[in-house]
Design a protein around this motif. Structure first.
Motif, PDB file in Angstrom:
ATOM      1  N   ILE A  92     -14.730   5.885  -8.598  1.00  0.00           N
ATOM      2  CA  ILE A  92     -14.173   6.171  -7.307  1.00  0.00           C
ATOM      3  C   ILE A  92     -13.823   7.482  -6.853  1.00  0.00           C
ATOM      4  O   ILE A  92     -13.219   7.967  -7.577  1.00  0.00           O
ATOM      5  N   LYS A  93     -13.978   7.715  -5.579  1.00  0.00           N
ATOM      6  CA  LYS A  93     -14.245   9.140  -5.163  1.00  0.00           C
ATOM      7  C   LYS A  93     -13.131   9.152  -3.892  1.00  0.00           C
ATOM      8  O   LYS A  93     -12.852   8.262  -3.181  1.00  0.00           O
ATOM      9  N   GLY A  94     -12.731  10.161  -3.636  1.00  0.00           N
ATOM     10  CA  GLY A  94     -12.140  10.817  -2.365  1.00  0.00           C
ATOM     11  C   GLY A  94     -10.521  10.153  -2.305  1.00  0.00           C
ATOM     12  O   GLY A  94     -10.269   9.980  -1.151  1.00  0.00           O
ATOM     13  N   LEU A  95      -9.731   9.669  -3.475  1.00  0.00           N
ATOM     14  CA  LEU A  95      -8.508   9.434  -3.032  1.00  0.00           C
ATOM     15  C   LEU A  95      -7.811  10.476  -2.817  1.00  0.00           C
ATOM     16  O   LEU A  95      -7.506  11.562  -3.484  1.00  0.00           O
ATOM     17  N   THR A  96      -6.853  10.130  -1.931  1.00  0.00           N
ATOM     18  CA  THR A  96      -5.624  11.167  -1.448  1.00  0.00           C
ATOM     19  C   THR A  96      -4.551  11.308  -2.455  1.00  0.00           C
ATOM     20  O   THR A  96      -4.430  10.416  -3.434  1.00  0.00           O
ATOM     21  N   GLU A  97      -3.744  12.112  -2.458  1.00  0.00           N
ATOM     22  CA  GLU A  97      -2.564  12.332  -3.318  1.00  0.00           C
ATOM     23  C   GLU A  97      -1.816  11.052  -3.093  1.00  0.00           C
ATOM     24  O   GLU A  97      -1.063  10.700  -4.239  1.00  0.00           O
ATOM     25  N   ASP A  98      -1.395  10.873  -1.950  1.00  0.00           N
ATOM     26  CA  ASP A  98      -0.718   9.773  -1.515  1.00  0.00           C
ATOM     27  C   ASP A  98      -1.160   8.302  -2.224  1.00  0.00           C
ATOM     28  O   ASP A  98      -0.448   7.735  -2.523  1.00  0.00           O
ATOM     29  N   THR A  99      -2.443   8.196  -2.034  1.00  0.00           N
ATOM     30  CA  THR A  99      -3.114   6.829  -2.816  1.00  0.00           C
ATOM     31  C   THR A  99      -2.972   6.938  -4.206  1.00  0.00           C
ATOM     32  O   THR A  99      -2.389   5.919  -4.742  1.00  0.00           O
ATOM     33  N   ILE A 100      -2.898   7.997  -4.888  1.00  0.00           N
ATOM     34  CA  ILE A 100      -2.965   8.281  -6.342  1.00  0.00           C
ATOM     35  C   ILE A 100      -1.277   7.726  -6.814  1.00  0.00           C
ATOM     36  O   ILE A 100      -1.313   7.271  -7.634  1.00  0.00           O
ATOM     37  N   LYS A 101      -0.516   8.164  -5.692  1.00  0.00           N
ATOM     38  CA  LYS A 101       0.923   8.119  -6.311  1.00  0.00           C
ATOM     39  C   LYS A 101       1.373   6.546  -6.082  1.00  0.00           C
ATOM     40  O   LYS A 101       1.980   6.074  -6.729  1.00  0.00           O
ATOM     41  N   MET A 102       0.563   6.078  -4.906  1.00  0.00           N
ATOM     42  CA  MET A 102       0.791   4.570  -4.519  1.00  0.00           C
ATOM     43  C   MET A 102       0.135   3.869  -5.759  1.00  0.00           C
ATOM     44  O   MET A 102       0.931   2.815  -6.248  1.00  0.00           O
ATOM     45  N   LEU A 103      -1.021   3.931  -6.386  1.00  0.00           N
ATOM     46  CA  LEU A 103      -1.367   3.158  -7.374  1.00  0.00           C
ATOM     47  C   LEU A 103      -0.603   3.437  -8.721  1.00  0.00           C
ATOM     48  O   LEU A 103      -0.300   2.587  -9.426  1.00  0.00           O
ATOM     49  N   GLU A 104      -0.238   4.705  -9.014  1.00  0.00           N
ATOM     50  CA  GLU A 104       0.913   4.875 -10.186  1.00  0.00           C
ATOM     51  C   GLU A 104       2.083   4.016  -9.911  1.00  0.00           C
ATOM     52  O   GLU A 104       2.582   3.735 -10.886  1.00  0.00           O
ATOM     53  N   ARG A 105       2.680   3.908  -8.825  1.00  0.00           N
ATOM     54  CA  ARG A 105       3.893   2.996  -8.552  1.00  0.00           C
ATOM     55  C   ARG A 105       3.412   1.692  -8.509  1.00  0.00           C
ATOM     56  O   ARG A 105       4.191   0.784  -9.340  1.00  0.00           O
ATOM     57  N   ILE A 106       2.429   1.194  -8.168  1.00  0.00           N
ATOM     58  CA  ILE A 106       1.933  -0.230  -8.361  1.00  0.00           C
ATOM     59  C   ILE A 106       1.841  -0.479  -9.715  1.00  0.00           C
ATOM     60  O   ILE A 106       2.270  -1.380 -10.291  1.00  0.00           O
TER      61      ILE A 106
END
Length: 63
Positions: free
Chosen positions: A4-18
């Protein structure tokens, strides 16, 4: 190899929260799987971590 490439910092934080907060086990695993793929874990690594088949990882359930 597919990652998986190109994840934004916001997306990474959302994945961590999920991963931390979802009440559904599959949702938590998928979020973690996406994040680990982004970090460079291979499909073989992910099949071992999640104890699933290669088809489960590559069959658009995770990647």
């Amino acid at each position: 190899m597919r990652f998986i490439k190109g994840l934004t910092e916001d997306t990474i934080k959302m994945l961590e929260r999920i991963y931390k907060q979802s009440k559904y086990h599959q949702v938590r695993q998928r979020a973690q799987c996406i994040k680990l793929s982004h970090e460079g874990y291979t499909i073989n690594d992910l099949t071992g971590i999640f104890n699933v088949s290669r088809l489960t990882i590559t069959g658009n359930r995770c990647l």
